[in-house]
Design an enzyme around this catalytic site. Structure first.
Site, PDB file in Angstrom:
ATOM      1  N   ASN A 186       0.828  -1.197   0.000  1.00 31.94           N
ATOM      2  CA  ASN A 186       0.000   0.000   0.000  1.00 31.94           C
ATOM      3  C   ASN A 186       0.863   1.248   0.000  1.00 31.94           C
ATOM      4  O   ASN A 186       1.965   1.260   0.560  1.00 31.94           O
ATOM      5  CB  ASN A 186      -0.948   0.012   1.209  1.00 31.94           C
ATOM      6  N   CYS A 226       5.930   4.022   9.358  1.00 32.11           N
ATOM      7  CA  CYS A 226       5.394   4.180   8.000  1.00 32.11           C
ATOM      8  C   CYS A 226       6.535   4.427   7.021  1.00 32.11           C
ATOM      9  O   CYS A 226       7.272   5.414   7.151  1.00 32.11           O
ATOM     10  CB  CYS A 226       4.402   5.334   7.970  1.00 32.11           C
ATOM     11  N   CYS A 277       4.114 -39.190  -7.302  1.00 33.41           N
ATOM     12  CA  CYS A 277       4.162 -37.945  -8.082  1.00 33.41           C
ATOM     13  C   CYS A 277       5.576 -37.584  -8.514  1.00 33.41           C
ATOM     14  O   CYS A 277       5.760 -36.749  -9.404  1.00 33.41           O
ATOM     15  CB  CYS A 277       3.557 -36.796  -7.295  1.00 33.41           C
ATOM     16  N   CYS A 324       9.393 -35.484  -4.770  1.00 34.49           N
ATOM     17  CA  CYS A 324      10.506 -35.610  -3.820  1.00 34.49           C
ATOM     18  C   CYS A 324      11.784 -36.010  -4.536  1.00 34.49           C
ATOM     19  O   CYS A 324      12.873 -35.502  -4.231  1.00 34.49           O
ATOM     20  CB  CYS A 324      10.161 -36.592  -2.718  1.00 34.49           C
TER      21      CYS A 324
END
Length: 473
Positions: free
Chosen positions: A75, A137, A347, A350
């Site tokens: 921001n 800030c 999968c 690793c």
């Protein structure tokens, strides 16, 4: 029922619970804060009050990560653009309506003793339970000699804190900027100035991204941008580290309100375990609304009950002494990875992570043995290469193909040939495989007794130095 109330934080501040709204857009006005208190928040730090500013459009940009919005929020918004009179009038109204909730006035004025004395008295007359000095800030206000322009200089931090303490009747918290080389130096300065507590951390200087068509960094303000303050889940590890640094040393430790990426009750507990008495939340509320506090409070109570803690003080700070310098870690502590064949889905993450990013100790070279696929044989490199080239996965369609695929699984849900194995003699226990595995607890790190006494680097090097010293008669 565990008691999650806050008692005498920073000496005088009580609250129904430790969950406070941070000074930010969610605390911009009295109506918002009253709705937040109705939702269950225990306290609120009013959006920073000072001379009104003019903000810009747009003001926010974010970092998204794999489909998760606002992992990090940037921001360039400044302090309140409403007058001091408006803010303090509404603050008095909120305090009359919610006398048992904590209301903290976040303040930022020019670096003059008289200006600070005036704003302190006005905020306390409006009913503030405490004051938070915004020395953190990082954008806009720092260019005017306020915010992090104060918080990055220990002498300024100490001086202005002392000015405030000359006038204040309520606890004074100093909000620390993370944009320094050592946050403890600023904490020590605040402590020397007489601060009753600290808030940490404020936002981190950032540019979240650049539009590759216009070449303008985000957020775009008429073709230009500016560095802003970064917050949200992405900053939590940085915040936890700085909180631990502050609380681990007597010279910097003070009652601390933790800030930085807190989105769940688990996050809040982590900050409390590092010594925080309260926590402040901003981004999660901007993303999901005030009602996130319901899960936070309920989750904290349930966790405390499961651990046998009656109050927050029973566990606050327990993790602080468990963080040490690297030189004091046990060099002979040994763990190795263990893959649960019953939950492995094949999968290969690793294996890839270990070979390309770690220590090459996970292999995909299991093959079914002669007896029901339960014996493991390790293939040589040529066989592995051949099998890899011929192992393109296909979805079994016909009944015969499905039966053949099922027969290759052996005793595990996944075919044995697709389940990696760990060479424990080569495993260094780095933990990367467990981190990348998508299946919870499929890969666990198991301790191995090395039979060697514990030894730290400090002990090893000092022992060598002692052995090298000549013996005195």
């Amino acid at each position: 029922m565990p008691d999650i109330r806050v008692h005498q934080f920073a000496g005088k501040i009580d609250a129904p619970n430790p969950f406070w709204l941070a000074s930010a857009p969610p605390t911009n006005c009295g109506e918002q804060i009253m709705r937040a208190f109705d939702a269950g928040w225990g306290g609120a730090v009013w959006k920073t009050i000072g001379e009104p500013v003019t903000n810009v459009c747009s003001r926010y940009s974010s970092t998204d990560w794999q489909g998760v919005r606002m992992m990090g929020l940037n921001n360039i918004e400044l302090i309140s653009d409403r007058t001091v009179e408006e803010n303090l009038r509404e603050m008095a109204q909120v305090k009359r309506s919610y006398p048992y909730h904590a209301i903290i006035a976040s303040l930022m004025v020019e670096s003059k003793r008289e200006a600070w004395h005036e704003i302190v008295q006005r905020a306390e007359d409006a009913g503030a339970d405490g004051l938070e000095l915004n020395f953190g800030c990082p954008h806009g206000m720092s260019e005017r000699g306020m915010g992090s322009a104060v918080g990055q200089v220990p002498e300024y931090t100490e001086m202005i804190t002392a000015w405030v303490k000359e006038k204040a009747r309520t606890p004074v918290l100093v909000k620390l900027t993370p944009n320094v080389s050592d946050i403890r130096e600023i904490a020590r300065a605040a402590k020397r100035g007489g601060a009753d507590g600290l808030s940490a951390i404020n936002t981190i200087n950032s540019i979240t991204g650049i539009d590759l068509d216009t070449f303008v960094p985000r957020p775009n303000v008429d073709g230009k941008s500016s560095h802003g303050g970064y917050c949200g889940p992405a900053v939590k590890p940085i915040a936890l580290n700085m909180v631990q640094q502050i609380m681990a040393e007597a010279s910097s430790a003070l009652p601390l309100s933790g800030i930085g990426g807190i989105s769940t009750w688990r996050d809040a507990v982590e900050f409390m375990l590092l010594g925080c008495g309260t926590v402040q939340v901003c981004t999660a509320v901007m993303h999901y609304g005030y009602r996130v506090v319901e899960d936070m409070a309920e989750g904290l109570e349930n966790w405390m009950r499961s651990k046998g803690f009656a109050t927050i003080e029973d566990f606050r700070g327990l993790s602080v002494p468990k963080v040490t310098e690297w030189k004091h870690l046990n060099l002979n502590y040994k763990i190795v990875a263990h893959i649960n064949e019953q939950t492995c889905i094949g999968c290969d993450l690793c294996h890839i992570a270990c070979w390309d990013g770690a220590h090459q100790c996970i292999h995909v070279d299991r093959v079914s043995g002669p007896v029901n696929g339960q014996v493991e044989l390790h293939e040589g490199p040529p066989t592995v290469e051949w099998r890899t080239r011929n192992s393109i996965a296909t979805t079994p369609v016909t009944r015969k193909e499905r039966a053949a695929a099922a027969s290759n699984h052996g005793p595990y849900p996944t075919p044995l040939a697709k389940i990696p194995r760990v060479d424990e003699t080569e495993c260094v226990g780095c933990n990367l495989c467990a981190l990348v595995c998508p299946v919870d607890d499929c890969i666990t790190m198991v301790r191995v007794d090395s039979g060697i006494p514990a030894e730290t680097w400090d002990q090893r090097t000092h022992g060598a130095e002692c052995a090298a010293e000549p013996q005195r008669s």
